[in-house]
Design a protein around this motif. Sequence first.
Motif, short mmCIF file in Angstrom:
data_model
loop_
_atom_site.label_atom_id
_atom_site.label_comp_id
_atom_site.label_asym_id
_atom_site.label_seq_id
_atom_site.Cartn_x
_atom_site.Cartn_y
_atom_site.Cartn_z
N ASP A 48 23.48 29.55 -88.42
CA ASP A 48 22.40 30.01 -89.30
C ASP A 48 22.69 31.39 -89.89
N LEU A 50 20.63 34.48 -92.76
CA LEU A 50 19.78 34.86 -93.89
C LEU A 50 20.60 35.75 -94.84
N ARG A 51 20.97 36.95 -94.33
CA ARG A 51 21.64 37.94 -95.18
C ARG A 51 22.97 37.43 -95.76
N THR A 52 23.82 36.90 -94.89
CA THR A 52 25.17 36.54 -95.35
C THR A 52 25.10 35.47 -96.42
N ARG A 112 31.41 30.77 -91.72
CA ARG A 112 30.70 31.36 -90.57
C ARG A 112 30.86 30.42 -89.39
N GLU A 144 31.50 35.85 -90.43
CA GLU A 144 31.21 36.13 -89.02
C GLU A 144 31.76 35.00 -88.17
N GLN A 152 30.01 42.60 -92.65
CA GLN A 152 29.05 43.57 -92.12
C GLN A 152 29.72 44.94 -91.98
N CYS A 295 22.48 45.61 -87.66
CA CYS A 295 22.96 44.65 -88.65
C CYS A 295 21.89 43.62 -89.05
N LEU A 296 20.87 43.44 -88.21
CA LEU A 296 19.82 42.42 -88.40
C LEU A 296 20.40 41.01 -88.25
N PRO A 297 19.65 40.03 -87.79
CA PRO A 297 18.24 40.14 -87.43
C PRO A 297 18.06 40.92 -86.12
N ARG A 323 25.25 44.60 -98.02
CA ARG A 323 26.01 43.36 -97.84
C ARG A 323 26.34 42.77 -99.23
N1 CP Z 1 23.80 40.53 -90.31
C1 CP Z 1 23.99 39.23 -90.65
O1 CP Z 1 25.12 38.74 -90.74
O2 CP Z 1 22.83 38.57 -90.93
P1 CP Z 1 22.70 36.98 -91.03
O3 CP Z 1 23.09 36.44 -89.65
O4 CP Z 1 21.27 36.70 -91.36
O5 CP Z 1 23.64 36.48 -92.06
#
Ligand code: CP
Length: 350
Positions: A48, A50-52, A112, A144, A152, A295-297, A323
């Motif tokens: 999963d 969001l940001r990436t 990812r 990631e 990141q 880095c979130l979440p 990002r």
């Molecule tokens: N920081 C980061 O990679 O966020 P996501 O896992 O939401 O992509």
Amino acid sequence: MTHLLDWLDVEEDDWKACILEALAFGEERDRAWGRHDGSALGMVFFNDSLRTRVSMELAASELGVRSVTVTPGSGTWGFAWDEGRPMNGDEAEHIREAVGVMSRYCHVLGVRLFASGTDRTADVSDALLTRFAASSTVPVINLESASRHPCQALADATVLHRHFGEGEDLAGKKFVLSWAPHPKPLPMAVPNSTLLMATRLGMDVVLARPDGFELDESVIDAARRQATTAGGSFSETDDQNAAADGAHVIYAKAWGGFGRYDDPESEADLRLSKSDWRITSETMQLTDGGQFMHCLPVRRGVVVDDAVLDGESSLHLDQAEFRLHAQKAILDWLLRDRNLRDGESAGDGR
Ligand code: CP
């Protein structure tokens, strides 16, 4: 062919150029609008995001690159990894064909692919990411993996440069990477890449973590080497307050100990006993007007108190914003590299 799997593989000139480009994209979002019109990015998300996901899709779109995203096993065939075994399981498509096919459609791929949590050797060496890249005939961006999060890291490096002044040397700035509590044994990709990013920038880097939450020795060795080369310093401690004393940055991140691989119950007991490693206003008061980074979440009230996140000294939303800018810099670098190669081969061969 250049992949971006880990910044350790990338020359200093390219790393610095990407930081400068990301800063420039942050200043002027539309400066390279449509520059790579006609190119295609294919992304494979085994996990999963969001940001990436959102920032990569937008980064591509703003450069004129069409993007497609697939999630194996959910609307796309499940991918098999085993070599030399009949594929009698649930997975319909081998990773060799899946990546081979995506390489025929796209000019750059992103993947990812988190840690297994069961095979320490494979996770530390990023074995699956390496195999994914080996099947690709186009550049691969690590979005990631088990052991690294280079997108990141570039965003965070850019935010640090921007915050402390673009021309200002980051030498002498104390950067603390602090382990944080979490109900799950999260992977080490972000702490590994964060440590390597801050030492490469020449900061005075302190890794604060309880016993049992060490990072892999190969990462520690690389961090030490980079600190020496860059003129900074690197140390480790299990005393979070001592680390926070005089810090300019507290970067919090949760990760599971290596105990998860051979004794997950003990690892969980140890991890859950360390809730007092949460970053609080009191922690931040020990710093030298320090900034909070994550880095979130992030789990509010577990990793960090609301008052820290909602205060004026947190860079977490800047990190998320950058990002987008950082990944535009990465795409632009890899696609320019490809265009140069294509131009050269066209000149040589036709
Ligand atoms: N920081 C980061 O990679 O966020 P996501 O896992 O939401 O992509």
